[in-house]
Scaffold this motif. Structure first.
Motif, PDB file in Angstrom:
ATOM      1  N   SER A  98      52.354 101.478 109.217  1.00 41.91           N
ATOM      2  CA  SER A  98      53.693 101.126 108.750  1.00 41.91           C
ATOM      3  C   SER A  98      54.294 102.137 107.787  1.00 41.91           C
ATOM      4  O   SER A  98      55.516 102.246 107.685  1.00 41.91           O
ATOM      5  CB  SER A  98      53.668  99.742 108.096  1.00 41.91           C
ATOM      6  OG  SER A  98      52.793  99.737 106.977  1.00 41.91           O
ATOM      7  N   ARG A 152      61.723 100.543 108.987  1.00 39.97           N
ATOM      8  CA  ARG A 152      61.618  99.084 108.948  1.00 39.97           C
ATOM      9  C   ARG A 152      62.057  98.445 110.259  1.00 39.97           C
ATOM     10  O   ARG A 152      61.455  97.466 110.719  1.00 39.97           O
ATOM     11  CB  ARG A 152      62.452  98.549 107.787  1.00 39.97           C
ATOM     12  CG  ARG A 152      62.384  97.026 107.639  1.00 39.97           C
ATOM     13  CD  ARG A 152      63.042  96.576 106.355  1.00 39.97           C
ATOM     14  NE  ARG A 152      62.358  97.126 105.188  1.00 39.97           N
ATOM     15  CZ  ARG A 152      62.720  96.894 103.935  1.00 39.97           C
ATOM     16  NH1 ARG A 152      63.783  96.139 103.685  1.00 39.97           N
ATOM     17  NH2 ARG A 152      62.054  97.424 102.929  1.00 39.97           N
ATOM     18  N   GLU A 153      63.085  98.987 110.889  1.00 43.25           N
ATOM     19  CA  GLU A 153      63.580  98.407 112.138  1.00 43.25           C
ATOM     20  C   GLU A 153      62.518  98.454 113.226  1.00 43.25           C
ATOM     21  O   GLU A 153      62.313  97.477 113.960  1.00 43.25           O
ATOM     22  CB  GLU A 153      64.835  99.154 112.595  1.00 43.25           C
ATOM     23  CG  GLU A 153      65.454  98.587 113.870  1.00 43.25           C
ATOM     24  CD  GLU A 153      66.660  99.387 114.331  1.00 43.25           C
ATOM     25  OE1 GLU A 153      67.173  99.082 115.413  1.00 43.25           O
ATOM     26  OE2 GLU A 153      67.083 100.306 113.594  1.00 43.25           O
ATOM     27  N   GLN A 183      59.219  98.698 112.753  1.00 44.34           N
ATOM     28  CA  GLN A 183      58.145  97.785 112.367  1.00 44.34           C
ATOM     29  C   GLN A 183      58.468  96.359 112.779  1.00 44.34           C
ATOM     30  O   GLN A 183      57.619  95.654 113.341  1.00 44.34           O
ATOM     31  CB  GLN A 183      57.924  97.847 110.855  1.00 44.34           C
ATOM     32  CG  GLN A 183      57.357  99.147 110.330  1.00 44.34           C
ATOM     33  CD  GLN A 183      57.191  99.093 108.828  1.00 44.34           C
ATOM     34  OE1 GLN A 183      56.670  98.134 108.266  1.00 44.34           O
ATOM     35  NE2 GLN A 183      57.658 100.133 108.139  1.00 44.34           N
ATOM     36  N   GLN A 184      59.681  95.918 112.503  1.00 46.27           N
ATOM     37  CA  GLN A 184      60.077  94.555 112.833  1.00 46.27           C
ATOM     38  C   GLN A 184      60.075  94.329 114.339  1.00 46.27           C
ATOM     39  O   GLN A 184      59.678  93.257 114.825  1.00 46.27           O
ATOM     40  CB  GLN A 184      61.455  94.257 112.239  1.00 46.27           C
ATOM     41  CG  GLN A 184      61.465  94.197 110.720  1.00 46.27           C
ATOM     42  CD  GLN A 184      62.861  94.032 110.145  1.00 46.27           C
ATOM     43  OE1 GLN A 184      63.862  94.216 110.850  1.00 46.27           O
ATOM     44  NE2 GLN A 184      62.948  93.696 108.867  1.00 46.27           N
ATOM     45  N   ARG A 216      56.346  94.124 115.469  1.00 47.70           N
ATOM     46  CA  ARG A 216      55.735  92.874 114.987  1.00 47.70           C
ATOM     47  C   ARG A 216      56.240  91.676 115.797  1.00 47.70           C
ATOM     48  O   ARG A 216      55.465  90.787 116.168  1.00 47.70           O
ATOM     49  CB  ARG A 216      56.045  92.690 113.504  1.00 47.70           C
ATOM     50  CG  ARG A 216      55.310  91.512 112.859  1.00 47.70           C
ATOM     51  CD  ARG A 216      55.521  91.480 111.368  1.00 47.70           C
ATOM     52  NE  ARG A 216      54.858  92.600 110.704  1.00 47.70           N
ATOM     53  CZ  ARG A 216      55.498  93.637 110.169  1.00 47.70           C
ATOM     54  NH1 ARG A 216      56.817  93.706 110.214  1.00 47.70           N
ATOM     55  NH2 ARG A 216      54.819  94.609 109.586  1.00 47.70           N
ATOM     56  N   SER A 217      57.535  91.666 116.108  1.00 45.68           N
ATOM     57  CA  SER A 217      58.092  90.589 116.910  1.00 45.68           C
ATOM     58  C   SER A 217      57.517  90.575 118.321  1.00 45.68           C
ATOM     59  O   SER A 217      57.196  89.509 118.876  1.00 45.68           O
ATOM     60  CB  SER A 217      59.620  90.722 116.957  1.00 45.68           C
ATOM     61  OG  SER A 217      60.191  89.769 117.839  1.00 45.68           O
TER      62      SER A 217
END
Length: 341
Positions: A146, A151-152, A154-155, A158-159
């Protein structure tokens, strides 16, 4: 004149003496450094060659790492290279031994976007952890990666891990359901769906991407649109990314085609389609002579289904994951396409 001669001789002597002192100091420093150097005192940037392994992540990216380290690659892109991180072998070993779900992925077929992780230098062959196969291991590896991801992204990953894991355990994935579109005539094509050509040899599978597959040209260079013809794809500003890939495809010799109806354009030769993950990546599909579309996401196997495991009659209405922008159709032929690389 006599005084000048004496001064010149004296200055030359001082210079010679200084050079000799410097040489002695350097020699002693080198000798002492070698004499006191062992495996525990090596700089962390120095790799002992007798315990090192070479890893080819791509034709342009050769890593030499110590045997006690592994490389973890996040498989998320189709056209560009994937992000990776170097980690201690012991740390990854503990993580993989904590849960064995990743060893039995079942019939998971990774789609576009997040596909899983590949671990190099852990075993004799690269270890693949498929998307949705082990939520604990996948989340743990993502956390280690990470720091180098925005951040985008990573999200998004993860989703996808959570969604794919839930679908796998709830058995909600559909199999082999074709999209609508049978009422439209199917354009001709000369390419055959022969996935074994791209999948059976690891070297070919790893070094050829969606652009190679759509062009039906094996270059083993992870080809990039326009690179052979001096065009570099730009991601800044992000809204220009799709146009930059489109232009690179054109300069390589592929001909753009209009798509003004719900039916596919009749190219007369081989038809390919370009979709864009806005600001991040691109992906190509190709139409085969069986009337269906197929594709090869990045370093993963070639396939003839979309992200929902449906056969593809039209990439504009297929499940393309995060590649949400349809950039256009192209006409391609191996005799017209200029050298790609």
């Amino acid at each position: 004149m006599y005084l000048f001669s004496k001064l010149r001789s004296l200055s030359q002597g001082i210079i010679m003496t200084s050079v000799q002192i410097i040489c002695v100091v350097l020699f002693c420093g080198y000798f002492l450094g070698v004499a006191n150097c062992d495996g525990n005192n090596l700089s962390p940037d120095v790799i002992r060659l007798e315990t090192a392994n070479a890893i080819h992540l791509s034709p342009d990216n050769l890593l030499v790492i110590p045997s006690e380290s592994v490389v973890v690659e996040l498989n998320v892109y189709s056209g560009r290279d994937d992000p990776y991180i170097q980690m201690p072998r012991a740390q990854v070993h503990r993580m993989l031994q904590s849960s064995l779900g990743w060893r039995n992925p079942g019939d998971i077929i990774p789609g576009l976007g997040y596909q899983g992780f590949t671990v190099y230098n852990y075993d004799q062959n690269p270890v693949f952890i498929a998307c949705g196969s082990d939520i604990g291991v996948e989340t743990g590896l993502l956390e280690r990666l990470s720091f180098g991801l925005d951040r985008e992204l990573q999200q998004f990953v993860r989703s996808k891990i959570q969604t794919e894991w839930a679908q796998r355990h709830n058995h909600r994935r559909r199999h082999g359901m074709p999209h609508h579109g049978f009422m439209c005539p199917r354009p001709p094509s000369t390419t055959k769906y022969e996935p074994h050509i791209w999948n059976n040899r690891t070297f070919v599978k790893r070094r050829n991407n969606c652009y190679n597959y759509a062009s039906n040209i094996i270059t083993n260079t992870f080809a990039q649109p326009g690179r052979a013809n001096k065009h570099n794809i730009t991601r800044n500003p992000p809204e220009m990314y799709g146009q930059s890939v489109h232009y690179g495809t054109m300069v390589d010799g592929l001909t753009p085609l209009p798509a003004n109806s719900r039916c596919l354009p009749n190219a007369g030769l081989n038809l390919v389609a370009l979709v864009i993950w806005p600001g991040r990546d691109y992906h190509f599909y190709r139409l085969d002579n069986n009337g269906m579309w197929s594709h090869k996401p990045g370093r993963t196997p070639a396939r003839n289904v979309d992200n929902s495991n449906n056969f593809i009659l039209d990439p504009r209405i297929a499940d393309v994951g995060p590649y949400t922008v349809f950039q256009g159709f192209f006409l391609t032929n191996v005799f017209d396409v200029r050298h790609i690389m």
